[in-house]
Design a protein around this motif. Structure first.
Motif, mmCIF file in Angstrom:
data_model
loop_
_atom_site.group_PDB
_atom_site.id
_atom_site.type_symbol
_atom_site.label_atom_id
_atom_site.label_comp_id
_atom_site.label_asym_id
_atom_site.label_seq_id
_atom_site.Cartn_x
_atom_site.Cartn_y
_atom_site.Cartn_z
ATOM 1 N N PRO A 31 0.847 -1.202 0.000
ATOM 2 C CA PRO A 31 0.000 0.000 0.000
ATOM 3 C C PRO A 31 0.881 1.250 0.000
ATOM 4 O O PRO A 31 1.977 1.244 0.560
ATOM 5 N N SER A 32 0.384 2.315 -0.631
ATOM 6 C CA SER A 32 1.149 3.574 -0.670
ATOM 7 C C SER A 32 0.894 4.333 0.620
ATOM 8 O O SER A 32 0.124 5.283 0.663
ATOM 9 N N ASP A 33 1.547 3.901 1.670
ATOM 10 C CA ASP A 33 1.330 4.462 3.004
ATOM 11 C C ASP A 33 2.610 5.142 3.470
ATOM 12 O O ASP A 33 3.697 4.552 3.403
ATOM 13 N N ALA A 34 2.461 6.390 3.946
ATOM 14 C CA ALA A 34 3.650 7.169 4.352
ATOM 15 C C ALA A 34 4.328 6.571 5.584
ATOM 16 O O ALA A 34 5.433 6.983 5.945
ATOM 17 N N ARG A 35 3.659 5.607 6.250
ATOM 18 C CA ARG A 35 4.285 4.997 7.419
ATOM 19 C C ARG A 35 5.201 3.830 7.035
ATOM 20 O O ARG A 35 5.827 3.225 7.883
ATOM 21 N N ILE A 36 5.267 3.525 5.749
ATOM 22 C CA ILE A 36 6.147 2.442 5.308
ATOM 23 C C ILE A 36 7.513 3.017 4.955
ATOM 24 O O ILE A 36 7.630 3.968 4.169
ATOM 25 N N LEU A 37 8.532 2.455 5.582
ATOM 26 C CA LEU A 37 9.919 2.772 5.234
ATOM 27 C C LEU A 37 10.450 1.556 4.480
ATOM 28 O O LEU A 37 10.216 0.416 4.884
ATOM 29 N N LEU A 38 11.150 1.786 3.398
ATOM 30 C CA LEU A 38 11.758 0.681 2.662
ATOM 31 C C LEU A 38 13.202 0.527 3.108
ATOM 32 O O LEU A 38 13.893 1.531 3.332
ATOM 33 N N GLU A 39 13.651 -0.707 3.238
ATOM 34 C CA GLU A 39 15.048 -0.920 3.595
ATOM 35 C C GLU A 39 15.731 -1.763 2.524
ATOM 36 O O GLU A 39 15.227 -2.841 2.156
ATOM 37 N N ALA A 40 16.853 -1.257 2.026
ATOM 38 C CA ALA A 40 17.726 -2.090 1.190
ATOM 39 C C ALA A 40 18.552 -2.878 2.196
ATOM 40 O O ALA A 40 19.467 -2.335 2.834
ATOM 41 N N GLY A 41 18.171 -4.144 2.407
ATOM 42 C CA GLY A 41 18.809 -4.970 3.428
ATOM 43 C C GLY A 41 20.274 -5.244 3.098
ATOM 44 O O GLY A 41 20.693 -5.177 1.928
ATOM 45 N N THR A 42 21.042 -5.585 4.141
ATOM 46 C CA THR A 42 22.470 -5.863 3.926
ATOM 47 C C THR A 42 22.690 -6.945 2.863
ATOM 48 O O THR A 42 23.555 -6.786 1.995
ATOM 49 N N PRO A 43 21.949 -8.065 2.901
ATOM 50 C CA PRO A 43 22.171 -9.075 1.857
ATOM 51 C C PRO A 43 21.885 -8.550 0.456
ATOM 52 O O PRO A 43 22.573 -8.922 -0.503
ATOM 53 N N LEU A 44 20.881 -7.674 0.317
ATOM 54 C CA LEU A 44 20.551 -7.123 -1.005
ATOM 55 C C LEU A 44 21.672 -6.214 -1.499
ATOM 56 O O LEU A 44 22.087 -6.280 -2.663
ATOM 57 N N ILE A 45 22.186 -5.359 -0.597
ATOM 58 C CA ILE A 45 23.264 -4.452 -0.982
ATOM 59 C C ILE A 45 24.519 -5.238 -1.339
ATOM 60 O O ILE A 45 25.194 -4.947 -2.330
ATOM 61 N N LYS A 46 24.847 -6.258 -0.563
ATOM 62 C CA LYS A 46 26.053 -7.031 -0.873
ATOM 63 C C LYS A 46 25.869 -7.830 -2.159
ATOM 64 O O LYS A 46 26.820 -8.104 -2.872
#
Lengths: 293, 198
Positions: A31-46
């Motif tokens: 949902p397009s909710d301003a309370r959602i923060l997205l995280e690029a997790g450590t495994p994704l970044i690596k």
């Protein structure tokens, strides 16, 4: 200018840990909710590099846009295999020429110079004005910085992160440098207290406190030591002494999310329900948001 | 930079932590390919993952990308360090536990189910800005007398410090800054370092 966190609001931070293809699918269901923060997790970044931060941003900004099948950007139509070149196959083919053919031009350019490259993903500048009510997403780059803090903060900021994480077990010099560099770049500093027995002792040593403290039970800790609980008691101890937001990570079911909010956490980090896309993604997100209101 | 290095088996190439965070595992595969090409045979590439959680996942992917070794933080939860070492064994790469900011490496090693292949004694780049912080060379002999592990020393940037590490019986000296600051002198610097640590 990146988004900043607002006091008095509760947030659901969704950590994306698998690959960009699945991250795109998951984000499209949220949902397009301003309370959602997205995280690029450590495994994704690596796995994918810091450009995963800018890709997540692009995916969020293009959520729900209906180009029509014929005109969808090509990356949306990629199969999972196309999106994930086989690293082993690449190595078996070894040889500079063949690898050079594989290396995208942005990587070649970056490897040749010291200038950082900002990876914009699809052409967001062309897409964004088409949807006037789009809000820029808040993206956490979960770098878990342990050294060379200023380099890593700058790298994350250039990729479009709104916040970066540093380890509480890192040397003091690193954490101080990290917080200072975040302030300089106007992004939120998050210090991750995983495996820190007494977070208050770490905070007391710092020149300036971070914006957010993460109380974190690691994935391996949870899997291999059933007795390790989340340190909810630290939330009030820290809040009584510092004007800091508290994130809790490592508790992934509704009961643990409720407990974190009941103990006055500001941000709850979840990942298990969002590791792979499913028909339930949207409902799960909505349900978690109900728990944190 | 790789093209300028001497083709020596005594040189271990490291995909540094910021490099991996910038380019991902594909960056490791690229370095591996270039180094193999330079040496004319398989080269040794260290993936400086500084693993803090999910030890097994990170190791598996680094190994698939061609790494010969991976690093885990000594300050990671013991569950992670144990899983990390096990996974390194399973996929056939060397496990390196990085003791940056660990006051008593002995205590960390004593808690592990199995020893890593290599222990890294490490003064971080940010720590080096604190003039009082020295590289803890004194740990080398103590660890070697008790455990059958190789010792790597990181954080020393001068020829003198690399020589000091070897004098104190370290097996690996990790350097980067001089190469980064003066890439045009890569060949001379590498040859000079190899002479210091022979």
């Amino acid at each position: 200018m990146p988004q900043r966190l607002q006091r008095g609001r509760k947030y659901l931070q969704i950590a994306l840990n698998s690959n960009l293809f699945e991250a795109g699918q998951i984000i499209s269901s949220l949902p397009s909710d301003a309370r959602i923060l997205l995280e690029a997790g450590t495994p994704l970044i690596k796995a994918e590099g810091i450009s995963s931060v800018s890709h997540l941003r692009s995916y969020w900004l293009t959520k729900g846009l209906n180009f029509g099948l014929a005109s969808q950007p090509s990356w949306l139509n990629m199969s999972a295999e196309e999106a994930q070149p086989d690293a082993e196959a690449i190595m078996l083919k070894a040889g500079v020429e063949k690898l050079n053919a594989f290396i995208p031009s942005w990587l070649k350019n970056s490897l040749m110079t010291k200038q950082p490259q900002v990876i914009a993903g699809p052409n967001v500048a062309a897409i964004a004005p088409m949807k006037k009510d789009l809000a820029a997403p808040y993206i956490v780059a979960d770098l878990k910085t342990a050294d060379l803090a200023s380099w890593e903060v700058m790298m994350a900021e250039e990729a479009g992160a709104s916040a970066v994480t540093c380890l509480g077990v890192a040397p003091l010099e690193t954490i101080n440098s990290f917080i200072a560099e975040c302030q300089k770049n106007s992004i939120d500093s998050m210090v991750d207290m995983m495996n820190v027995k007494n977070p208050l002792l770490v905070l007391e040593e710092l020149t300036v406190p971070p914006n957010v403290v993460i109380l974190h039970r690691g994935v391996d800790e949870e899997a291999f030591n059933r007795e390790k609980e989340l340190p909810y008691h630290d939330i009030q101890l820290i809040k009584n002494k510092y004007d800091i937001l508290i994130a809790v990570a490592g508790g992934d079911d509704f009961r643990e999310v409720q407990r974190a909010i009941f103990n006055d956490a500001d941000i709850v980090v979840v990942w298990k329900s969002f590791f792979a896309p499913s028909e339930e993604t949207a409902n799960l997100a909505t349900r978690f948001l109900q728990e944190i209101r | 930079m790789i093209s300028l290095l001497p083709a020596s088996e005594r040189i271990l190439l490291e995909a540094g932590t910021p490099y991996i965070k910038r380019y991902g595992y594909k960056g490791i595969a690229v370095l591996k390919s270039w180094w193999d090409q330079k040496l004319g045979q398989p080269g040794y590439v260290v993936a400086d993952l500084k693993c803090m959680d999910r030890g097994s996942t990170e190791v598996a992917l680094a190994a698939a990308a061609g790494a010969s070794a991976a690093t885990c933080l000594g300050l990671a939860p013991p569950e992670t360090v144990n899983q990390f070492i096990l996974e390194c064994q399973r996929v056939g790469i060397d496990s390196m536990v990085d003791m940056m900011n660990v006051e008593f490496p002995f205590e960390v090693l004593g808690r592990l189910s199995q020893l890593p292949n290599i222990v890294v004694i490490h003064r971080g780049v940010d720590e080096a800005s604190n003039q009082e912080k020295e590289i803890p060379f004194h740990h080398i002999q103590r660890i070697k007398e008790t455990y059958d592990v190789l010792i790597s020393v990181a954080g020393g940037e001068s020829f003198r410090e690399a020589g000091q590490a070897i004098f104190n019986d370290a097996d690996i000296a990790v350097v980067w800054k001089q190469f980064y600051d003066k890439p045009e002198q890569m060949a001379e610097l590498a040859t000079e370092f190899l002479r210091e640590i022979k």
